[in-house]
Design a protein around this motif. Structure first.
Motif, PDB file in Angstrom:
ATOM      1  N   GLN A   1      99.836 -36.059  65.062  1.00 37.56           N
ATOM      2  CA  GLN A   1      99.457 -36.199  63.579  1.00 37.56           C
ATOM      3  C   GLN A   1      99.956 -35.398  62.864  1.00 37.56           C
ATOM      4  N   ARG A   2      99.957 -34.270  63.709  1.00 36.46           N
ATOM      5  CA  ARG A   2     100.858 -33.511  62.532  1.00 36.46           C
ATOM      6  C   ARG A   2     101.889 -32.465  62.004  1.00 36.46           C
ATOM      7  N   HIS A   3     102.967 -33.217  63.143  1.00 34.55           N
ATOM      8  CA  HIS A   3     103.490 -32.799  62.774  1.00 34.55           C
ATOM      9  C   HIS A   3     105.027 -33.251  63.312  1.00 34.55           C
ATOM     10  N   ILE A   4     104.647 -34.574  64.264  1.00 30.96           N
ATOM     11  CA  ILE A   4     105.778 -35.673  64.539  1.00 30.96           C
ATOM     12  C   ILE A   4     105.298 -36.848  63.485  1.00 30.96           C
ATOM     13  N   LEU A   5     104.439 -37.635  63.082  1.00 32.10           N
ATOM     14  CA  LEU A   5     103.910 -38.143  62.143  1.00 32.10           C
ATOM     15  C   LEU A   5     104.266 -38.033  60.723  1.00 32.10           C
ATOM     16  N   PRO A   6     103.718 -37.043  60.570  1.00 35.92           N
ATOM     17  CA  PRO A   6     104.319 -36.647  58.991  1.00 35.92           C
ATOM     18  C   PRO A   6     105.989 -36.133  58.251  1.00 35.92           C
ATOM     19  N   ALA A   7     106.718 -36.095  59.839  1.00 35.33           N
ATOM     20  CA  ALA A   7     107.727 -35.456  59.442  1.00 35.33           C
ATOM     21  C   ALA A   7     108.478 -36.521  59.462  1.00 35.33           C
ATOM     22  N   ALA A   8     108.693 -37.640  60.039  1.00 41.42           N
ATOM     23  CA  ALA A   8     108.871 -38.530  60.493  1.00 41.42           C
ATOM     24  C   ALA A   8     108.746 -39.682  59.027  1.00 41.42           C
ATOM     25  N   SER A   9     107.417 -40.120  58.679  1.00 38.83           N
ATOM     26  CA  SER A   9     106.569 -40.100  57.734  1.00 38.83           C
ATOM     27  C   SER A   9     107.511 -39.593  56.234  1.00 38.83           C
ATOM     28  N   ALA A  10     107.965 -38.505  56.181  1.00 34.24           N
ATOM     29  CA  ALA A  10     108.791 -37.753  55.235  1.00 34.24           C
ATOM     30  C   ALA A  10     110.358 -38.222  55.323  1.00 34.24           C
ATOM     31  N   TYR A  11     110.971 -38.566  56.977  1.00 32.38           N
ATOM     32  CA  TYR A  11     112.118 -38.565  56.505  1.00 32.38           C
ATOM     33  C   TYR A  11     112.099 -40.348  55.951  1.00 32.38           C
ATOM     34  N   ALA A  12     111.468 -41.049  56.359  1.00 31.74           N
ATOM     35  CA  ALA A  12     111.750 -42.442  56.537  1.00 31.74           C
ATOM     36  C   ALA A  12     111.800 -42.108  54.896  1.00 31.74           C
ATOM     37  N   ASP A  13     110.908 -41.497  53.788  1.00 32.66           N
ATOM     38  CA  ASP A  13     110.675 -41.711  52.152  1.00 32.66           C
ATOM     39  C   ASP A  13     112.142 -41.500  51.973  1.00 32.66           C
ATOM     40  N   ARG A  14     112.161 -40.190  52.410  1.00 33.15           N
ATOM     41  CA  ARG A  14     113.795 -39.639  51.782  1.00 33.15           C
ATOM     42  C   ARG A  14     114.589 -41.016  51.955  1.00 33.15           C
ATOM     43  N   LEU A  15     115.533 -42.065  53.327  1.00 38.62           N
ATOM     44  CA  LEU A  15     115.628 -42.469  53.562  1.00 38.62           C
ATOM     45  C   LEU A  15     115.751 -44.109  52.281  1.00 38.62           C
TER      46      LEU A  15
END
Length: 445
Positions: A429-443
């Motif tokens: 909840q605090r690390h993996i999903l936010p990081a994945a969401s930020a990466y998807a947004d960047r793509l």
């Protein structure tokens, strides 16, 4: 005290029953002591990297991760030289341990990257347990001084070897005789064969107790592969000893083979006899020349509990043997019959093959051996009437104490599992999903 008190009681009980047997052989001794040499495996990781891992901090092991391009496939870490930084760490450990009277003997790399091992010189079981506790404490404190963290979890990284303890256990008299030393001709050493048969019977009768003595949430992940023995208890004796016992069972002449010489193919080097006992790294309990190596212990646990079990089950079998032999009219014939009957009834526990093979699981089931795969499976046996009677008979633990330990063990298992689950969820909840969401947004941008 919870660990030490039953250990001391078990040592006294073992001595009493062993002396009864030794008296029948005319052996002069006033005390028999269980002797232990404990090997301690551990990982050393960079403190800076450790502090970035929430799972390592809270649980001692990684809950998420990916295998690196190169792990332990080449085994080169095992055979490689110790790195200067680690060597400095080991040097300081030695000095700190020597200050408190703990003599460390062996330090080397283990198979997994960043994994190492330290072994102490043999001592009586109670002092060996004290020494191992000090070793774990000193290692963790010393690692911090070197910018490292010492991990004692049984399986801190998936896909590579876990860490355990190898509990090398034997019995010695105060006159200096190792009761598991077979001598040059083990087939003619009746005293050794009797004590060997007592171990065979003890391991077969109390497989569940030995399994329980090493059960923990961490060890559940380690047992069954990568140099850790499987959860099924068996005893490795090697071809020579197994052949001697089979000759006793079949009442045939023992085929005493001359020791084969090790041929190195170089004339400048001497030819020396090969060790007939060999080693079996997949065996939970292996005879290794003059001792038994109990390989199932987890790296973070105290060695006291497994040695309490080893001492107590051996005490019970020696009590039964002494009761039979003391009443015998003809000692030699009674001894021969006892060896024959014991090996015939309990040879199912002896297995010299590959403990990782799926065929062994089926074979063990056919033999009627217990397969207690994890802590939850094996803990109910702790308060089984057979086991409660064993500990109460020899005044090692009362039934109340056993039930309390059973509940505490289960409670600890539940808490460790719950902490791991909570950490797992928090990391998502605090690390993996936010990081994945930020990466998807960047793509998408």
């Amino acid at each position: 005290l919870d660990q030490k008190t039953p250990l001391l009681r078990s040592m006294e009980a073992l001595s009493r029953q062993a002396l009864r047997v030794l008296k029948l052989f005319g052996t002069e001794a006033t005390v028999v002591l269980p002797m232990v040499g404990a090997e301690q495996e551990y990982f050393l990781v960079e403190r800076d990297m450790y502090e970035q891992r929430q799972d390592l901090i809270y649980t001692g092991r990684t809950l998420y991760g990916a295998m690196p391009p190169k792990g332990q496939e080449m085994d080169d870490h095992y055979f490689g030289t110790v790195k200067p930084r680690v060597a400095a760490f080991m040097r300081e450990i030695n000095e700190e341990l020597w200050r408190v009277g703990v003599t460390a003997k062996t330090e080397h790399n283990e198979v997994a990257p960043a994994q190492h091992e330290l072994a102490c010189v043999y001592n009586t079981a109670n002092i060996a347990a004290d020494h191992n506790q000090l070793v774990m404490d000193v290692m963790q404190k010393t690692a911090k001084k070197h910018g490292l963290v010492c991990l004692l979890n049984e399986k801190p990284f998936e896909g590579v070897n876990g860490s355990g303890k190898h509990n090398n256990w034997s019995m010695a008299t105060d006159t200096g005789i190792n009761l598991f030393d077979s001598g040059e001709t083990p087939g003619e050493n009746a005293q050794f064969l009797l004590f060997l048969c007592a171990v065979i019977k003890a391991v077969d009768d109390y497989q569940d107790l030995l399994r329980i003595s090493v059960a923990s949430a961490g060890n559940d992940h380690r047992l069954g592969a990568a140099e850790a023995p499987p959860a099924i208890l068996s005893l490795f004796l090697g071809e020579e000893l197994t052949g001697i016992l089979e000759s006793i069972e079949n009442d045939t002449a023992c085929d005493v083979r001359e020791k084969e010489l090790f041929k190195v193919g170089v004339h400048a080097l001497p030819r020396f006899p090969k060790d007939t006992t060999d080693r079996n790294r997949t065996s939970p309990l292996a005879f290794t020349g003059n001792k038994f190596e109990f390989r199932m212990l987890g790296s973070s646990q105290s060695i006291a509990s497994p040695n309490v079990v080893l001492n107590t089950i051996m005490t019970e079998e020696l009590r039964q043997f002494a009761d039979i032999l003391e009443k015998a009219d003809d000692f030699q014939s009674a001894l021969q019959k006892l060896l024959h009957d014991t090996f015939t009834a309990h040879q199912r526990i002896i297995f010299n093959g590959n403990g990782y093979d799926d065929a062994w699981v089926q074979e063990a089931k056919r033999r009627g051996l217990a397969n207690l795969r994890d802590t939850v499976d094996c803990m109910p046996a702790y308060i089984d009437k057979k086991n409660v009677d064993l500990f109460t008979r020899h005044a090692i633990l009362t039934e109340t104490e056993m039930r309390a330990r059973y509940e505490i063990h289960l409670e600890n298992y539940c808490k460790v599992s719950a902490i791991e689950a909570s950490t797992l969820l928090d990391m998502v909840q605090r690390h993996i999903l936010p990081a994945a969401s930020a990466y998807a947004d960047r793509l998408t941008q």
